[in-house]
Design an enzyme around this catalytic site. Sequence first.
Site, short mmCIF file in Angstrom:
data_model
loop_
_atom_site.label_atom_id
_atom_site.label_comp_id
_atom_site.label_asym_id
_atom_site.label_seq_id
_atom_site.Cartn_x
_atom_site.Cartn_y
_atom_site.Cartn_z
N ARG A 49 0.69 -1.26 0.17
CA ARG A 49 -0.16 -0.08 0.11
C ARG A 49 0.71 1.36 0.04
O ARG A 49 0.47 2.28 0.52
CB ARG A 49 -0.83 0.15 1.23
CG ARG A 49 -1.93 -1.06 1.19
CD ARG A 49 -2.92 -1.09 -0.01
NE ARG A 49 -4.12 -1.75 0.23
CZ ARG A 49 -4.09 -3.16 -0.08
NH1 ARG A 49 -2.95 -3.88 -0.67
NH2 ARG A 49 -5.24 -3.85 0.28
N SER A 58 -10.74 -0.73 3.45
CA SER A 58 -9.92 -1.02 4.55
C SER A 58 -9.38 0.40 5.02
O SER A 58 -8.85 0.85 4.33
CB SER A 58 -8.55 -1.84 4.38
OG SER A 58 -8.99 -3.07 3.81
N GLU A 115 -4.83 3.70 6.31
CA GLU A 115 -4.75 3.39 4.81
C GLU A 115 -5.15 4.42 3.98
O GLU A 115 -4.70 5.01 2.99
CB GLU A 115 -5.20 2.08 4.33
CG GLU A 115 -4.69 1.62 2.91
CD GLU A 115 -5.72 0.79 2.29
OE1 GLU A 115 -6.41 1.08 1.48
OE2 GLU A 115 -5.54 -0.64 2.89
N1 EPU Z 1 -10.22 -10.93 10.24
C1 EPU Z 1 -10.99 -10.95 11.55
N2 EPU Z 1 -12.14 -10.08 11.79
C2 EPU Z 1 -12.28 -9.20 10.78
C3 EPU Z 1 -11.62 -9.23 9.58
C4 EPU Z 1 -10.62 -9.89 9.21
O1 EPU Z 1 -10.85 -11.71 12.24
O2 EPU Z 1 -13.43 -8.55 10.78
C5 EPU Z 1 -9.28 -11.80 10.07
C6 EPU Z 1 -9.41 -13.04 9.63
O3 EPU Z 1 -8.71 -13.90 10.35
C7 EPU Z 1 -9.14 -13.23 7.99
C8 EPU Z 1 -7.97 -12.25 8.17
O4 EPU Z 1 -8.27 -11.22 9.04
O5 EPU Z 1 -8.60 -14.25 7.77
C9 EPU Z 1 -7.80 -11.42 6.86
O6 EPU Z 1 -8.99 -10.92 6.45
P1 EPU Z 1 -9.56 -10.58 4.88
O7 EPU Z 1 -9.16 -11.79 4.12
O8 EPU Z 1 -10.91 -10.06 4.81
O9 EPU Z 1 -8.21 -9.56 4.48
P2 EPU Z 1 -7.85 -8.43 5.18
O10 EPU Z 1 -6.32 -8.38 5.45
O11 EPU Z 1 -8.60 -7.92 6.33
C10 EPU Z 1 -6.78 -7.21 2.95
C11 EPU Z 1 -6.82 -5.92 2.15
C12 EPU Z 1 -8.13 -5.70 1.41
C13 EPU Z 1 -8.23 -6.83 0.56
C14 EPU Z 1 -8.08 -8.18 1.39
C15 EPU Z 1 -8.36 -9.58 0.50
C16 EPU Z 1 -5.51 -4.49 3.63
C17 EPU Z 1 -5.45 -3.23 4.49
N3 EPU Z 1 -6.68 -4.90 3.43
O12 EPU Z 1 -7.55 -7.31 4.09
O13 EPU Z 1 -7.96 -4.49 0.67
O14 EPU Z 1 -9.58 -6.86 -0.30
O15 EPU Z 1 -6.82 -8.16 2.10
O16 EPU Z 1 -7.15 -9.75 -0.21
O17 EPU Z 1 -4.12 -4.79 3.24
C18 EPU Z 1 -8.64 -2.38 1.03
O18 EPU Z 1 -7.42 -2.28 0.77
O19 EPU Z 1 -9.58 -1.46 0.81
C19 EPU Z 1 -9.13 -3.78 0.97
C20 EPU Z 1 -10.36 -4.02 1.06
#
Ligand code: EPU
Length: 338
Positions: free
Chosen positions: A164, A238, A334
């Site tokens: 990012r 995010s 972010e």
């Molecule tokens: N999780 C929780 N609770 C929540 C949300 C997430 O426990 O409320 C945990 C779960 O364990 C899950 C892990 O977090 O397995 C990862 O969650 P998720 O796959 O939704 O991905 P993220 O790390 O929360 C990132 C990006 C997203 C992107 C997703 C999918 C960042 C800041 N965000 O989110 O990007 O869509 O991966 O690859 O890196 C964005 O930047 O706006 C965005 C949506």
Amino acid sequence: MVIYQNISLKPYNTFGLEAKAAQFVECTTVEEVQVLCITFNLGQREILVLGGGSNILLTKDFDGMVVKMNLKGIERVNETEEHIYLKANSGENWHEFVLYCVEKGYGGIENLSLIPGCIGAAPMQNIGAYGVEVKDVIEEVQAVEISTGIITSFNNAECKFGYRESIFKNEAKGKYIITSVTYKLSKKPQLNISYGAIKDVLQEKGIDTPSLKDISDAVIAIRSSKLPDPKVLGNSGSFFKNPEIDSSIYAQLKNSYPAIPGYPTSSKQVKVPAGWLIEQCGWKGKHVGNTGAHKDQALVLVNYGNATGNEIFGLALEIQKSVKDKFGIHIIPEVNII
Ligand code: EPU
């Protein structure tokens, strides 16, 4: 090119927040951007360049000039047996560009389906999802230097991409206006289905040899199931970045919180999902006035209708503090806070 005064920015930010711009101008060509830079001496003014407005939190009226980028067009600039090089202008909608590539059979960005925003913002924060980052396919970024109006090119290395991050958020911040991005896409795509959720959707549908469209459809299904549609519920995806912490600190946390997820990014660093940390602090699905952390993804802060930017910012600060207090981890936004 018309310069408007005192314009509401509500339609121009996906949080749907009310804030006024003292001046507002829309650019549809590179020449207009250059004229604006030189004639209006943009280098000396306070400006805010807007694409899709999907990564900003407006906490107050903007006293300077908002430049809305509306340059359209996709052009094939080169082609080899393996690759096609497409130059897309910065005002093109990101998701429509993804669908265009999927339909033509050009691979590389199908995992990035349904990300809000436009082409010009994609390199800015190196958008990423489901195992792919846009830096993997960026060949060149063209931008106009604000102080001189000169068109400048940045190759992939010069963009200094990180998680990012890019040069445009750091040393080049406020110095350039991105006008187009050239993507190197594959005509013989290698699909990336490493991300568990994609595998699950394909399995459920009984798809063994997925096409680009199958991947794109799977990503659309996953995103739609847990990320709120900004047209329905104001948000900017995010809100925080996932923090990277030292492996030794992660190991200590794992002792206290055995369920803590973590993804090593090197031998010394582990990336922890901020969504998990925020959920553990009790914020998931919680309403605080007109705002709150979304019920299906705690990392997404939402506007339930009449929130002000400051209300959302206040919530973000509270969340940040509670994560710091509980886990000792500092999470950073972010989203650009204006
Ligand atoms: N999780 C929780 N609770 C929540 C949300 C997430 O426990 O409320 C945990 C779960 O364990 C899950 C892990 O977090 O397995 C990862 O969650 P998720 O796959 O939704 O991905 P993220 O790390 O929360 C990132 C990006 C997203 C992107 C997703 C999918 C960042 C800041 N965000 O989110 O990007 O869509 O991966 O690859 O890196 C964005 O930047 O706006 C965005 C949506």
